[in-house]
Design a protein around this motif. Structure first.
Motif, PDB file in Angstrom:
ATOM      1  N   ASP A  18     -29.873 -70.063 -21.487  1.00 52.20           N
ATOM      2  CA  ASP A  18     -31.123 -70.751 -21.146  1.00 52.20           C
ATOM      3  C   ASP A  18     -32.241 -70.368 -22.119  1.00 52.20           C
ATOM      4  N   ARG A  19     -32.265 -69.109 -22.523  1.00 59.98           N
ATOM      5  CA  ARG A  19     -33.275 -68.673 -23.486  1.00 59.98           C
ATOM      6  C   ARG A  19     -33.049 -69.337 -24.843  1.00 59.98           C
ATOM      7  N   LEU A  20     -31.792 -69.453 -25.267  1.00 65.37           N
ATOM      8  CA  LEU A  20     -31.485 -70.138 -26.522  1.00 65.37           C
ATOM      9  C   LEU A  20     -31.940 -71.596 -26.470  1.00 65.37           C
ATOM     10  N   ALA A  21     -31.771 -72.227 -25.324  1.00 67.44           N
ATOM     11  CA  ALA A  21     -32.197 -73.620 -25.183  1.00 67.44           C
ATOM     12  C   ALA A  21     -33.705 -73.758 -25.346  1.00 67.44           C
ATOM     13  N   GLU A  22     -34.441 -72.730 -24.929  1.00 60.69           N
ATOM     14  CA  GLU A  22     -35.891 -72.750 -25.114  1.00 60.69           C
ATOM     15  C   GLU A  22     -36.266 -72.552 -26.583  1.00 60.69           C
ATOM     16  N   LEU A  23     -35.456 -71.758 -27.296  1.00 63.18           N
ATOM     17  CA  LEU A  23     -35.760 -71.430 -28.683  1.00 63.18           C
ATOM     18  C   LEU A  23     -35.333 -72.515 -29.665  1.00 63.18           C
ATOM     19  N   ASP A  24     -34.267 -73.252 -29.334  1.00 65.28           N
ATOM     20  CA  ASP A  24     -33.650 -74.144 -30.320  1.00 65.28           C
ATOM     21  C   ASP A  24     -33.233 -75.445 -29.648  1.00 65.28           C
ATOM     22  N   ALA A  25     -33.903 -76.528 -29.993  1.00 67.05           N
ATOM     23  CA  ALA A  25     -33.626 -77.818 -29.361  1.00 67.05           C
ATOM     24  C   ALA A  25     -32.217 -78.313 -29.673  1.00 67.05           C
ATOM     25  N   ASP A  26     -31.688 -77.989 -30.857  1.00 65.41           N
ATOM     26  CA  ASP A  26     -30.330 -78.427 -31.200  1.00 65.41           C
ATOM     27  C   ASP A  26     -29.298 -77.727 -30.321  1.00 65.41           C
ATOM     28  N   LEU A  27     -29.447 -76.433 -30.112  1.00 63.25           N
ATOM     29  CA  LEU A  27     -28.538 -75.719 -29.222  1.00 63.25           C
ATOM     30  C   LEU A  27     -28.692 -76.218 -27.785  1.00 63.25           C
ATOM     31  N   ALA A  28     -29.906 -76.538 -27.400  1.00 63.84           N
ATOM     32  CA  ALA A  28     -30.135 -77.045 -26.046  1.00 63.84           C
ATOM     33  C   ALA A  28     -29.383 -78.342 -25.788  1.00 63.84           C
ATOM     34  N   ALA A  29     -29.142 -79.113 -26.843  1.00 63.39           N
ATOM     35  CA  ALA A  29     -28.502 -80.419 -26.683  1.00 63.39           C
ATOM     36  C   ALA A  29     -26.976 -80.328 -26.596  1.00 63.39           C
ATOM     37  N   VAL A  30     -26.400 -79.175 -26.904  1.00 61.83           N
ATOM     38  CA  VAL A  30     -24.936 -79.084 -26.985  1.00 61.83           C
ATOM     39  C   VAL A  30     -24.284 -79.360 -25.644  1.00 61.83           C
ATOM     40  N   GLU A  31     -24.704 -78.666 -24.598  1.00 62.74           N
ATOM     41  CA  GLU A  31     -24.042 -78.852 -23.304  1.00 62.74           C
ATOM     42  C   GLU A  31     -24.309 -80.238 -22.726  1.00 62.74           C
ATOM     43  N   ALA A  32     -25.468 -80.795 -23.031  1.00 57.84           N
ATOM     44  CA  ALA A  32     -25.749 -82.150 -22.559  1.00 57.84           C
ATOM     45  C   ALA A  32     -24.751 -83.151 -23.129  1.00 57.84           C
ATOM     46  N   ALA A  33     -24.337 -82.929 -24.383  1.00 59.29           N
ATOM     47  CA  ALA A  33     -23.395 -83.844 -25.034  1.00 59.29           C
ATOM     48  C   ALA A  33     -21.943 -83.476 -24.763  1.00 59.29           C
ATOM     49  N   ALA A  34     -21.628 -82.169 -24.808  1.00 55.93           N
ATOM     50  CA  ALA A  34     -20.235 -81.715 -24.752  1.00 55.93           C
ATOM     51  C   ALA A  34     -19.798 -81.269 -23.368  1.00 55.93           C
ATOM     52  N   GLY A  35     -20.742 -81.184 -22.434  1.00 55.03           N
ATOM     53  CA  GLY A  35     -20.400 -80.696 -21.106  1.00 55.03           C
ATOM     54  C   GLY A  35     -20.663 -79.209 -20.982  1.00 55.03           C
ATOM     55  N   PRO A  36     -20.541 -78.660 -19.766  1.00 59.44           N
ATOM     56  CA  PRO A  36     -20.809 -77.235 -19.559  1.00 59.44           C
ATOM     57  C   PRO A  36     -19.924 -76.359 -20.440  1.00 59.44           C
ATOM     58  N   LEU A  37     -20.491 -75.258 -20.880  1.00 59.68           N
ATOM     59  CA  LEU A  37     -19.781 -74.348 -21.774  1.00 59.68           C
ATOM     60  C   LEU A  37     -18.709 -73.584 -21.012  1.00 59.68           C
ATOM     61  N   PRO A  38     -17.426 -73.735 -21.377  1.00 57.65           N
ATOM     62  CA  PRO A  38     -16.390 -72.898 -20.752  1.00 57.65           C
ATOM     63  C   PRO A  38     -16.534 -71.456 -21.259  1.00 57.65           C
ATOM     64  N   TRP A  39     -16.359 -70.505 -20.369  1.00 57.58           N
ATOM     65  CA  TRP A  39     -16.485 -69.104 -20.765  1.00 57.58           C
ATOM     66  C   TRP A  39     -15.101 -68.586 -21.160  1.00 57.58           C
ATOM     67  N   ARG A  40     -14.779 -68.788 -22.420  1.00 60.24           N
ATOM     68  CA  ARG A  40     -13.461 -68.387 -22.905  1.00 60.24           C
ATOM     69  C   ARG A  40     -13.417 -66.891 -23.168  1.00 60.24           C
ATOM     70  N   ARG A  41     -12.307 -66.292 -22.787  1.00 55.74           N
ATOM     71  CA  ARG A  41     -12.109 -64.862 -22.999  1.00 55.74           C
ATOM     72  C   ARG A  41     -10.724 -64.622 -23.575  1.00 55.74           C
ATOM     73  N   ARG A  42     -10.598 -63.523 -24.277  1.00 52.55           N
ATOM     74  CA  ARG A  42      -9.296 -63.020 -24.688  1.00 52.55           C
ATOM     75  C   ARG A  42      -9.091 -61.671 -24.020  1.00 52.55           C
ATOM     76  N   PRO A  43      -7.838 -61.245 -23.882  1.00 51.55           N
ATOM     77  CA  PRO A  43      -7.596 -59.929 -23.289  1.00 51.55           C
ATOM     78  C   PRO A  43      -8.119 -58.840 -24.213  1.00 51.55           C
ATOM     79  N   ASP A  44      -8.481 -57.711 -23.646  1.00 54.69           N
ATOM     80  CA  ASP A  44      -8.901 -56.611 -24.506  1.00 54.69           C
ATOM     81  C   ASP A  44      -7.679 -55.821 -24.963  1.00 54.69           C
ATOM     82  N   GLY A  45      -7.920 -54.847 -25.795  1.00 58.54           N
ATOM     83  CA  GLY A  45      -6.830 -54.012 -26.283  1.00 58.54           C
ATOM     84  C   GLY A  45      -5.938 -54.707 -27.305  1.00 58.54           C
ATOM     85  N   PHE A  46      -4.711 -54.258 -27.373  1.00 59.18           N
ATOM     86  CA  PHE A  46      -3.780 -54.730 -28.395  1.00 59.18           C
ATOM     87  C   PHE A  46      -3.557 -56.245 -28.379  1.00 59.18           C
ATOM     88  N   PRO A  47      -3.309 -56.883 -27.206  1.00 60.75           N
ATOM     89  CA  PRO A  47      -3.056 -58.334 -27.251  1.00 60.75           C
ATOM     90  C   PRO A  47      -4.220 -59.131 -27.818  1.00 60.75           C
TER      91      PRO A  47
END
Length: 217
Positions: free
Chosen positions: A15-44
């Motif tokens: 939300d703070r980034l959206a206030e700072l940068d109008a281009d970043l603010a437009a991403v979710e409006a166009a592409a949909g909500p941001l999925p929170w992708r994760r990878r496992p920690d450690g070796f994998p």
């Protein structure tokens, strides 16, 4: 399709980034909500970074599927007993076989430790990971971003990130890493969240899948 959403602290940063940068603010409006992708920690998680080095997400995903099916491949001791032929058959190049073995060796002998990496600050963790043969800053930064959930890591050497920035910011050329880091300075202390938005924009624009959609097992 259901997917994990950003945790509250990350949502506040977005939300703070959206206030700072109008281009970043437009991403979710166009592409949909941001999925929170994760990878496992450690070796994998670090092994995933090796698999994804310098190849497309599609190619990395195909290799990862085959690699994850090898008994023991996602454990340091298990990978070290696999033959080069088995790892090559999964799709790893000869250099990546050597790098995967170096990574497994670093975990086996204690140079890398999952909990100790998580306790380090960004700079120390990146230096520790990058000291292992075949890792480097990009692999370390991607690990901190996706496996440890750090908010201000910015892998400026990532080609897709540069392409996304050029498209979103309407730049005449894809920025080189130094220029991309300069571009990202106003996004501190949320540069990792800005990177996630840029990748999200690029996936939407190109229709390309992300390796992170794959389950670890």
């Amino acid at each position: 399709m259901s997917f994990p959403h950003p945790p509250p602290a990350a949502r506040a940063g977005l939300d703070r980034l959206a206030e700072l940068d109008a281009d970043l603010a437009a991403v979710e409006a166009a592409a949909g909500p941001l999925p929170w992708r994760r990878r496992p920690d450690g070796f994998p998680g670090l092994l995933q970074a090796i698999v994804g080095q310098q190849i497309s997400n599609q190619a990395a995903a195909a290799i990862w599927r085959r690699l994850a099916q090898l008994p023991g491949a996602l454990d340091p001791a298990g990978l070290l007993v696999l033959t080069d032929e088995a790892l090559r058959a999964a799709g790893l190049s000869r250099p990546k076989v050597a790098h995967a073995r170096a990574l497994a060796g670093a975990f086996a002998d204690g140079r890398l430790h999952t909990d100790r990496l998580a306790a380090m600050d960004d700079e120390a963790a990146i230096a520790t990971i990058a000291a292992v043969r075949g890792m480097g800053p990009w692999s370390a930064e991607v690990y901190l971003l996706f496996a440890l959930g750090r908010h201000d890591v910015f892998p400026a050497g990532d080609l897709a990130l540069a392409a996304a920035a050029a498209d979103l910011k309407r730049l005449p050329h894809r920025p080189k890493p130094a220029a991309l880091r300069t571009l990202a300075e106003p996004w501190r202390p949320w540069r990792a969240l800005a990177a996630r938005l840029l990748w999200h924009h690029w996936r939407h624009t190109t229709g390309r899948p992300a390796m992170d959609d794959l389950p670890i097992m």
